[in-house]
Structures are given as C-alpha cells and as structure tokens.
Design an enzyme around this catalytic site. Sequence first.
Site, PDB file in Angstrom:
ATOM      1  CG  MET A 116     -21.934  36.324  -4.972  1.00 47.72           C
ATOM      2  SD  MET A 116     -23.149  35.909  -6.230  1.00 47.72           S
ATOM      3  CE  MET A 116     -24.405  37.120  -5.887  1.00 47.72           C
ATOM      4  CG  ASN A 142     -18.326  41.858   6.207  1.00 45.87           C
ATOM      5  OD1 ASN A 142     -17.697  42.374   5.297  1.00 45.87           O
ATOM      6  ND2 ASN A 142     -18.045  40.656   6.679  1.00 45.87           N
ATOM      7  CB  SER A 178     -13.971  38.483  -0.644  1.00 43.58           C
ATOM      8  OG  SER A 178     -14.532  38.086  -1.887  1.00 43.58           O
ATOM      9  CB  THR A 250     -15.219  31.130   0.316  1.00 42.99           C
ATOM     10  OG1 THR A 250     -14.676  32.316  -0.296  1.00 42.99           O
ATOM     11  CG2 THR A 250     -16.666  31.386   0.691  1.00 42.99           C
TER      12      THR A 250
END
EC number: 1.3.5.2
Length: 340
Positions: A116, A142, A178, A250
């Site tokens: 994203m 966040n 991320s 992730t």
Amino acid sequence: MFSSLYPLVRAQLFRMDAEDAHHLTLRILGAAGRTGLAGALAPRVPDAPRTVMGLTFRNPVGLAAGLDKDGACIDGLAALGFGFIEVGTVTPRAQPGNPRPRMFRLPQANAVINRMGFNNAGVDQFVKNVQAARYRGILGLNIGKNADTPIERAAEDYLYCLDRVYPFASYVTVNISSPNTKNLRQLQGAGELDALLAALKDKQQRLADMHGKLVPLALKIAPDLDDEQIKSIADTLLRHRFEGVIATNTTLSRTAVAGMQYGDEAGGLSGKPVFDASNAVIRKLRAEVGETVPIIGVGGIFSGEDARAKMAAGASLVQLYTGFIYRGPALVAECVQALR
C-alpha cells in the site's frame, strides 16, 4: 448474529478486488459505528482486563494498525469487542501510496500481500477523525514518514506527527518496519534507531510537560531480523526506556507461498505464514528485555490457540489483522476467551 453471517459476507467480499473490498468494509464499519448497529450485531466479548504500559486494557486482544489508516471507523471497530484499537499509519502530509493493484489475497495460505505504501489523508485529517470518535477506550495512534521525505530527515516526520497526535492518543506507535516505504527499515539499524528514539523520547517528555500526561511510545519492528539485530534493537529500547514494542510487521519472505497465485507479488506478506517468524522474534526479544519492555504480539493469529501461543512466546497483549479479515468478529471473542 453477525459472526454466523460473516462467512457469507466474506464470500461476497472475496469475489471483489481486495482493496475495493477493504474500502467497502470501512464504509460499512463507519456507518455501523454511527448508527450503533455494529454493537448490536457483534458477538458479546467478556472482559479480561490487563494493565500494560501503565494503561488498563479491557481485554488483551487489539486491532492492529493498517485496517483503518485514517481513523475514520473507530466506533464501528470498537463495537466488535476489541480491547484496544490501533489506527494509522499516518504521515505528516496526505499521500496516495503506491500504484494499484497493491493488495492481494492468498486464501490457500490464509495470507495477504500488500504494498500500500502508507496511503493516508495526512495527520491533520487523521486528528479530526480521532476527535470525532465517541470511543473512549485504549486507542493507539500509529505514525510514519512520507515517502518523499529523505531517510536522513525521517525523524522530522515522526516528531511532527507525534506532536499532532499526542493529546489524543492512549499510546503512540512508531512504525519503522513497513517494507513498502523505500529505505524505511534502515531506521532499525543501530545508529539510526538510537538517534530516532533519543529524539522521540526528548519530544515525549516536552509534550508530557505541556499536556500533563505521559503517553507511552511503542516501536513496531519487522520479523525479518537476525539475532544480532534483535539484540541491538532490544538494547536501544532499554537504553531509551521505550514503553513498548510491537512484534511484528509483515515479512518479505515468500518461502511459505512459493508457487501460489500472487505469491511473487512485491510487498509485505501477512497472515498465517508470518506466525512462526513473529513468535521467534517475540521470544528473542523477551529474552533480551526481560519484563522491562512490554511486547504486543501480532502476526498470523487465526484462533484462540494461536493467541495463547503468542502470549506464551512472551507477548503481553496481542493484535489481529489478517486473521480478522479471514475469520471476522468471532475471532476476537475466541481469542479473548482463550486468554482469560
């Protein structure tokens, strides 16, 4: 009621493009929150209080950041029984994120791949949305950096966001893990992390003096770390007296999804394939930080048994995201019951 209907709802959503389904779900949750419908349909979740980071959580099962990036559906999500809600990641300025398609389901692996890229409406709109919510439970906000901010100036973005969200947060998560923002994970390096945490803790103290309350800071880290990197991060967390750590984000690994449709798409892989790696990081972190730094465990929870395993690895609280997409609100109640 909704729990029994969710498999039918999911079947319809899974026929749609993954991101389109995501946006439709948010619209439904937003409407349900405004009307009170979410609470009427959601399963009843028992209280199971925990005190972590100086905060009292209604239960130890939270929603991870990423589902509601702009904080627009807080009331609808809160009605589903979560013990705490985390929204974001938000950046100083609005940004569109990466080009579509950028979200892919891998049902055979109970997984999702996304790239994203911190798409969000910017911190000013984020704060307006948070202020408009009626929810008064534990709310994590966040924060991240804009894609066009040079990594050498990343601290400026984090400090700006911390300043803006601080008055409205129960705790603030610093997302440096991320894989979808170029070079972001460099901030997990020893020197970069030391400088960033020092700046954030200094800012936190000044904001605490200004607002009359100390809002805890948590660091969100990746699962793709070796033992030396985990030890370095743990030492830095302890040195700067960070209040918490979220493990994990992730993964870039594709071992578990090799050969599957979408398995080679770029981005972060979440869901069941990250479960073991996340637990391994939690165990190693707990060994390094002892009981000093609370760990919020996230990654691959699809059952109450999974939640127990996450806690057994060393987590103080857990968060759901991909498992919630696949299993719906029933997973919240199941996990809370398992951890009572």
